[in-house]
Design an enzyme around this catalytic site. Structure first.
Site, PDB file in Angstrom:
ATOM      1  N   GLU A  46       9.644 -20.449  18.935  1.00 26.13           N
ATOM      2  CA  GLU A  46       8.502 -21.125  19.987  1.00 26.13           C
ATOM      3  C   GLU A  46       7.535 -21.913  19.081  1.00 26.13           C
ATOM      4  OE1 GLU A  46       7.116 -19.400  23.404  1.00 26.13           O
ATOM      5  OE2 GLU A  46       8.360 -17.617  23.309  1.00 26.13           O
ATOM      6  N   ILE A  60       0.742  -1.356   0.147  1.00 26.00           N
ATOM      7  CA  ILE A  60       0.027  -0.056   0.103  1.00 26.00           C
ATOM      8  C   ILE A  60       0.922   1.153   0.092  1.00 26.00           C
ATOM      9  CG2 ILE A  60      -1.535   1.410   1.492  1.00 26.00           C
ATOM     10  CD1 ILE A  60      -3.007  -1.375   2.267  1.00 26.00           C
ATOM     11  N   SER A  90       5.114 -22.414  12.189  1.00 26.25           N
ATOM     12  CA  SER A  90       3.897 -22.809  11.687  1.00 26.25           C
ATOM     13  C   SER A  90       3.495 -24.277  11.356  1.00 26.25           C
ATOM     14  CB  SER A  90       3.515 -21.836  10.497  1.00 26.25           C
ATOM     15  OG  SER A  90       3.509 -20.502  10.988  1.00 26.25           O
TER      16      SER A  90
END
Length: 407
Positions: free
Chosen positions: A387, A361, A390
């Protein structure tokens, strides 16, 4: 058990606004400098300590919020300010949680205050779990802890990596193998006190993002710590190992202590991602409202407006998943659908996507360091990695939903 509500009470709003003010007035003006320097922002941490933001008392108050929303509210506002500085401020918390979750009352009272230091001499702590060959695969951990019964000492040897505050910490919490035959069930956590011989900093990593947060290897070469530095104590460890051996013989799965620490912190990491995503969305919205092309603001074009609509929707959806998981955790409700992993997965993926859209943008301006979305996009990349990547979150969710040992 707190009743679930999406309406924050006056105390929560006050804390949110207080942290937001610190993030806006102290963190944001310093963010670009410390990102470029790639150094721990000690002056900013000290400012946080002066107002009580960097302290055990503050995080304890948020942790014990009966609604479960204290920590995610705080994380979102701090990481709205800046992810690198935010992680420098909250990185000690993971080590503190490790002690709180597994330590005795005496250990908690002795070591956690030393992790933070005081206003005039701030300190940090490090939680050391990952290794060069053992990241998501905790069963491949090679750092060992051998008990010297004659001296009542544990001897630690190995190399840890990706340790936030590793090597510069006053107190290190180290996960090590005490019984190799039990795999990840044979791990225990140890306090390494300040200035212990044999502990040194290895490679300091020069990172793509979160550059204001110190990340390094920690080398343990014949590190000797007193028996009292075994979190939970020897008797508790022996009992746990005996149960693990019995369950292993019966084929029963046993939860790993280090993984339990990460499990509990996943919604908090999700909240960090929400803060970064929200910050990028707000920059993009303001830019779209004020940037004119062809005689009108660029938000007047559906191609831009619809992107912003999607960005805001995704940010709010991520926050709701984080809040649900946080409320469930404090209410004692089991994550029967891996809701903690869901919140971390969706929020982290949202942060990467929304920050990338913000750059688009802003166009050419978004690609420069004159605007913060470039830094936010670099910072956002870490949320899908640390941690639990995905891919690991999806594995946890799929296993929980199906009950199958999906690999």
């Amino acid at each position: 058990m707190g009743d679930f509500s999406l309406e924050l009470d006056d105390d929560q709003k006050s804390v949110r606004d207080w942290i937001h003010g610190f993030a806006a007035d102290v963190m944001r003006p310093a963010a670009a400098e410390w990102d470029e320097r790639e150094e721990t922002p000690w002056p900013v941490i000290q400012e946080a300590a002066k107002i009580g933001l960097y302290s055990l008392d503050f995080y304890a108050q948020q942790y014990f919020d009966p609604t479960g929303l204290g920590i995610p509210i705080a994380m979102e506002e701090l990481f709205w300010g800046d992810a690198g500085i935010g992680l420098s401020i909250v990185g000690t918390g993971l080590a503190a949680v490790g002690v709180l979750a597994n330590g005795t009352e005496e250990q908690i009272g002795t070591w956690i205050p030393q992790m933070y230091g005081d206003v005039n001499d701030v300190k940090v702590a490090a939680f050391c779990s990952s290794e060069p060959d053992a990241g998501s695969d905790v069963g491949s951990m090679r750092t060992t802890a051998v008990y010297d019964e004659a001296k009542d000492e544990w001897v630690l040897n190995g190399t840890k990596t990706w340790a936030t505050n590793g090597g510069i910490a006053n107190v290190h919490v180290v996960v090590a193998v005490v019984d190799p035959e039990l795999g990840s069930k044979g791990h225990a956590s140890f306090i390494v006190p300040p200035n212990t011989p044999g502990l040194s900093q290895g490679q300091k990593f020069k990172k793509h993002g979160i550059r204001a947060s110190h990340t390094a290897e920690v080398v343990l070469d014949g590190v000797r710590v007193p028996g009292s530095c075994l979190l939970g104590g020897k008797e508790k460890l022996d009992e746990r190992l005996a149960r693990a051996r019995e369950r292993a013989r019966g084929g029963e799965r046993v939860k790993n202590a280090a993984m339990a620490t990460f499990e509990a912190s996943r919604p908090a990491v999700g909240a960090m991602a929400v803060g970064t995503a929200r910050a990028a969305y707000e920059v993009a919205l303001d830019y779209a409202m004020t940037r004119t092309q062809f005689g009108r603001p660029i938000i007047d074009n559906q191609g831009v407006a619809f992107q912003l609509a999607d960005m805001r929707t995704q940010v709010d959806a991520a926050r709701l998943l984080v809040w649900r998981a946080s409320w469930m955790a404090v209410s004692g409700k089991p994550f029967t659908s891996a809701e903690g992993s869901m919140s971390k997965l969706y929020a982290s993926e949202t942060a990467k996507k929304v920050t990338a859209q913000a750059i688009q943008i802003l166009g050419g301006n978004g690609f420069t360091r004159e605007y913060p979305v470039e830094r936010m996009h670099r910072d956002a990349a870490i949320y899908t990695i640390f941690e639990g990547t995905s891919e690991i979150q999806r594995l946890v969710i799929a296993r929980t939903l199906s009950g199958m040992p999906i690999r």
